[in-house]
Structures are given as C-alpha cells and as structure tokens.
Design a protein around this motif. Structure first.
Motif, PDB file in Angstrom:
ATOM      1  N   ASN A  26     -38.288  79.793  30.296  1.00  0.00           N
ATOM      2  CA  ASN A  26     -38.009  81.134  29.802  1.00  0.00           C
ATOM      3  C   ASN A  26     -37.699  82.021  30.983  1.00  0.00           C
ATOM      4  O   ASN A  26     -37.733  81.608  32.127  1.00  0.00           O
ATOM      5  N   ASN A  27     -37.432  83.233  30.666  1.00  0.00           N
ATOM      6  CA  ASN A  27     -37.021  84.152  31.723  1.00  0.00           C
ATOM      7  C   ASN A  27     -38.122  84.437  32.724  1.00  0.00           C
ATOM      8  O   ASN A  27     -37.863  84.706  33.876  1.00  0.00           O
ATOM      9  N   ASN A  28     -39.345  84.375  32.250  1.00  0.00           N
ATOM     10  CA  ASN A  28     -40.420  84.849  33.117  1.00  0.00           C
ATOM     11  C   ASN A  28     -40.913  83.809  34.106  1.00  0.00           C
ATOM     12  O   ASN A  28     -41.341  84.139  35.186  1.00  0.00           O
ATOM     13  N   ASN A  29     -40.924  82.559  33.705  1.00  0.00           N
ATOM     14  CA  ASN A  29     -41.571  81.590  34.580  1.00  0.00           C
ATOM     15  C   ASN A  29     -40.604  80.575  35.151  1.00  0.00           C
ATOM     16  O   ASN A  29     -41.004  79.535  35.609  1.00  0.00           O
ATOM     17  N   SER A  30     -39.342  80.884  35.113  1.00  0.00           N
ATOM     18  CA  SER A  30     -38.376  79.889  35.536  1.00  0.00           C
ATOM     19  C   SER A  30     -38.097  79.948  37.034  1.00  0.00           C
ATOM     20  O   SER A  30     -37.354  79.137  37.542  1.00  0.00           O
ATOM     21  N   ILE A  62     -44.836  79.746  42.000  1.00  0.00           N
ATOM     22  CA  ILE A  62     -44.981  79.606  40.553  1.00  0.00           C
ATOM     23  C   ILE A  62     -44.125  78.430  40.107  1.00  0.00           C
ATOM     24  O   ILE A  62     -42.913  78.400  40.357  1.00  0.00           O
ATOM     25  N   SER A  63     -44.736  77.464  39.444  1.00  0.00           N
ATOM     26  CA  SER A  63     -43.991  76.252  39.083  1.00  0.00           C
ATOM     27  C   SER A  63     -42.925  76.571  38.044  1.00  0.00           C
ATOM     28  O   SER A  63     -43.152  77.365  37.124  1.00  0.00           O
ATOM     29  N   PRO A  64     -41.762  75.936  38.164  1.00  0.00           N
ATOM     30  CA  PRO A  64     -40.679  76.155  37.198  1.00  0.00           C
ATOM     31  C   PRO A  64     -40.681  75.117  36.083  1.00  0.00           C
ATOM     32  O   PRO A  64     -39.662  74.896  35.451  1.00  0.00           O
ATOM     33  N   ASP A  65     -41.839  74.486  35.823  1.00  0.00           N
ATOM     34  CA  ASP A  65     -41.885  73.355  34.893  1.00  0.00           C
ATOM     35  C   ASP A  65     -42.209  73.761  33.462  1.00  0.00           C
ATOM     36  O   ASP A  65     -42.579  72.942  32.641  1.00  0.00           O
ATOM     37  N   GLY A  66     -42.058  75.048  33.164  1.00  0.00           N
ATOM     38  CA  GLY A  66     -42.341  75.501  31.818  1.00  0.00           C
ATOM     39  C   GLY A  66     -43.765  75.976  31.623  1.00  0.00           C
ATOM     40  O   GLY A  66     -44.124  76.428  30.543  1.00  0.00           O
ATOM     41  N   ASP A  70     -49.527  79.218  38.892  1.00  0.00           N
ATOM     42  CA  ASP A  70     -49.546  79.924  40.169  1.00  0.00           C
ATOM     43  C   ASP A  70     -50.389  79.197  41.217  1.00  0.00           C
ATOM     44  O   ASP A  70     -51.497  78.747  40.931  1.00  0.00           O
ATOM     45  N   SER A  71     -49.852  79.146  42.431  1.00  0.00           N
ATOM     46  CA  SER A  71     -50.654  78.844  43.623  1.00  0.00           C
ATOM     47  C   SER A  71     -50.480  80.030  44.559  1.00  0.00           C
ATOM     48  O   SER A  71     -49.353  80.375  44.919  1.00  0.00           O
ATOM     49  N   HIS A  72     -51.578  80.660  44.928  1.00  0.00           N
ATOM     50  CA  HIS A  72     -51.520  81.856  45.770  1.00  0.00           C
ATOM     51  C   HIS A  72     -52.044  81.555  47.175  1.00  0.00           C
ATOM     52  O   HIS A  72     -53.127  80.996  47.323  1.00  0.00           O
ATOM     53  N   LEU A  73     -51.278  81.985  48.170  1.00  0.00           N
ATOM     54  CA  LEU A  73     -51.719  81.890  49.558  1.00  0.00           C
ATOM     55  C   LEU A  73     -52.186  83.263  50.012  1.00  0.00           C
ATOM     56  O   LEU A  73     -51.446  84.246  49.919  1.00  0.00           O
ATOM     57  N   ILE A  74     -53.404  83.321  50.503  1.00  0.00           N
ATOM     58  CA  ILE A  74     -53.952  84.549  51.072  1.00  0.00           C
ATOM     59  C   ILE A  74     -53.866  84.382  52.586  1.00  0.00           C
ATOM     60  O   ILE A  74     -54.578  83.561  53.175  1.00  0.00           O
ATOM     61  N   VAL A  75     -52.943  85.117  53.177  1.00  0.00           N
ATOM     62  CA  VAL A  75     -52.523  84.841  54.543  1.00  0.00           C
ATOM     63  C   VAL A  75     -53.020  85.926  55.490  1.00  0.00           C
ATOM     64  O   VAL A  75     -52.699  87.107  55.326  1.00  0.00           O
ATOM     65  N   GLY A  85     -53.980  74.613  43.031  1.00  0.00           N
ATOM     66  CA  GLY A  85     -52.879  73.697  43.348  1.00  0.00           C
ATOM     67  C   GLY A  85     -51.895  73.672  42.192  1.00  0.00           C
ATOM     68  O   GLY A  85     -51.652  74.691  41.546  1.00  0.00           O
ATOM     69  N   GLN A  86     -51.357  72.532  41.927  1.00  0.00           N
ATOM     70  CA  GLN A  86     -50.352  72.368  40.885  1.00  0.00           C
ATOM     71  C   GLN A  86     -50.630  71.075  40.135  1.00  0.00           C
ATOM     72  O   GLN A  86     -51.509  70.315  40.523  1.00  0.00           O
ATOM     73  N   PHE A  87     -49.890  70.826  39.090  1.00  0.00           N
ATOM     74  CA  PHE A  87     -50.019  69.573  38.339  1.00  0.00           C
ATOM     75  C   PHE A  87     -49.193  68.469  39.005  1.00  0.00           C
ATOM     76  O   PHE A  87     -49.707  67.424  39.379  1.00  0.00           O
TER      77      PHE A  87
END
Ligand SMILES: [Zn+2]
Length: 314
Positions: A26-30, A62-66, A70-75, A85-87
């Motif tokens: 969709n538009n938001n998570n692609s 942010i994964s584009p897999d539908g 989120d994976s956030h880096l605090i730098v 992490g991610q799937f």
C-alpha cells in the motif's frame, strides 16, 4: 499452546501471500528506503527533539514486504542501539547495511516483544555484529523462549532460504536503562496483555520520544489476533499520560501523539465489527472500508482469520 500456534500460522500465511506476489502493499508501507532524522523526509541532523540540539539521531528501516515492520537505530556520536529486527533475511541485511552506514559501534539490540516479524531475522544482525548485546526484559524473554523454536521451525518450513536457520539468544536486562554514549534510554514495561502477551518499549526522554514496538501502529492495520482489546486500550491510555511527543512504532512511519487516539479508535471500531461479523472475510471487508488508506493488508486479513479461530471459538 493453541493461540500461539494460530498466530504463527497466520503470520506465515500472510507472508506467503505477499511472497507469492499478491500485491497487498500500500501507499504507506511500501517504502524500502531508510529514513533518518525528521519523519522520513530525508531531513538531516537532529531528529526532532524539543528544542533540537540532541546529539542522538534516529534512523529507521521499514520493510516493504506488506507488513511495514520497523527497525529503529538510535544513533549517538560513537554508539548505536537497534530496536527490533525483521522477519526475512533480506530485510535484516538491509538493517545491517544501515548500521554499517553509521560507522558507529552497534552496542545493543533490544527486542520489544516476541512476534517473529520483529526477531526472526536477528541472526543476520548477530553474525554481522557479534559483539553486540541482544537484550530484552525478563518477561519478554520468557515469552520469546517459549515460542521461538516452534516459530522458527514453521518459518523454515514455509519460507526455505528466506529466513535464518537459527534464532538469536537474548539476555534479560538486569538494569532498567540502556545508554547510548551516555544518553539514557529507559526500559518501559507495557503493563497489560495487549497486542502481545508481554511487551516493552524504550523511552528517550531527552527528546520526549518513545520506541513503542507494537503498542503503536501508525496507519497500518493492527494485529488483533491475541484477543486483548481492552488491555491494549488500557496500555494506550497509560502511554498517553507520559508526555511523549514522538512515537517510533512497530509498524509504520514515525508518528506524533495523535497516533494514540488513532489506534484507540481503530480498536474501538474493530471490536464490535469482529464480534458481530459472521465470517472473517466480512470483518476484513468492513475494516478495509473503514480504513481504506491504511497499510498492512496481510496483517489485517490473516490477523482477523486468526482472531476468529483464537478469540471466537469456544
Ligand atoms: Zn509486529
């Protein structure tokens, strides 16, 4: 445990749909790009803390897999802490590249809750950064340890070659804080069973920012398969009292405090729909009609299917 099995099956099935090319994006998570600084706008520099001037910056994949995970880096100036992490291996590899791009030391990786879209890819990150500490709360760790082997086996069977062949061993935090170059992240336990049975977030109080895990979804359909609407709403009410102004969600883009009411509204809308609907398809159609611009179609359809099995069956 029946519920956990259904959750694993549901997520697997949802991912299978995406993997087979059914375009539920969709538009938001692609977006597959990584955003840094302010709201994914590509803004450079400090990430929106009140008054600016913070030397802590946040970068997000942010994964584009539908699923828009989120994976956030605090730098900080020399150190990085990663939240979730991610799937899929391929998405975890993108997180590795994001960390490498900072040229900072990955100090710790924090798991917000024991859902596989947030941890299955962690082994990729562990092997790239063997000195990083993989940590979570004792409560999340117990939940994780109870479910991880079954979830891994299911994922390997259904996504051969797309997920790592082992899962990371996490350590329970002995302290209630994690630091990034001396800046404090407070570990916040999420009180009630809500989106998941156990969960925790990290508060970067100097920016009034909260790394919420799946307590917060930003315009992505919520995963409703754990039957705990009231607990989730109670957790959101508690969060609303804490004064945060920036929210880094488990799914979707960085948000402001309005996201709390948006997620509460979704839960309050979804509950009667789910209770009244005769079939999962009927409920999915009603939620899609009510939230036509929200992403996470896979989470929606299979989360609702699982809701019908886990929450409506006697
Ligand atoms: Zn999630």
């Amino acid at each position: 445990m029946k519920q956990g099995l259904w959750l694993a099956l549901g997520l697997g099935a949802a991912l299978a749909v995406v993997a087979c090319g059914d375009d539920t994006n969709n538009n938001n998570n692609s977006t597959s790009s990584s955003s840094s600084g302010s709201g994914g706008s590509g803004g450079a520099g400090g990430s929106g803390g009140a008054g600016g001037g913070s030397e802590i910056e946040v970068q997000t994949h942010i994964s584009p897999d539908g699923f828009g995970v989120d994976s956030h880096l605090i730098v900080g100036p020399t150190e990085v802490v990663l939240v979730d992490g991610q799937f899929f291996t391929a998405e975890a590899e993108k997180v590795v590249e994001l960390v490498k791009g900072t040229n900072k030391k990955l100090k710790a990786v924090f798991l917000t809750h024991a859902h596989p879209d947030h941890y299955l890819g962690m082994e990729v990150i562990r092997s790239a950064f063997p000195d990083a500490k993989f940590v979570t709360t004792a409560a999340v760790l117990a939940d994780y340890d109870a479910k991880k082997d079954g979830t891994l086996a299911f994922a390997q069977q259904n996504f051969p070659g797309q997920v790592p062949d082992k899962v990371v061993t996490f350590t329970a935090l002995a302290e209630t804080t994690i630091t990034v170059d001396g800046h404090t992240l407070d570990v916040v336990e999420i009180g009630d069973a809500g989106e998941s049975v156990e969960a925790a977030g990290l508060a970067l109080n100097e920016q009034k920012a909260f790394f919420a895990g799946d307590l917060i979804y930003n315009k992505e359909h919520l995963w409703l398969a754990e039957c705990n609407f009231d607990g989730w709403i109670k957790n959101l009410d508690a969060l609303a009292t804490k004064g945060f102004t920036t929210f880094y969600p488990g799914h979707g883009e960085k948000a402001t405090a309005t996201v709390i009411d948006e997620d509460k509204k979704y839960l309050n809308d979804a509950k009667p729909i789910l209770e009244a609907a005769a079939t999962a398809d009927e409920a999915v159609a009603q939620l899609e009609a009510a939230y036509p611009t929200w992403g996470g179609e896979g989470l929606l359809s299979f989360g609702i299917t699982n809701y019908f099995m886990a929450c409506k069956m006697p």
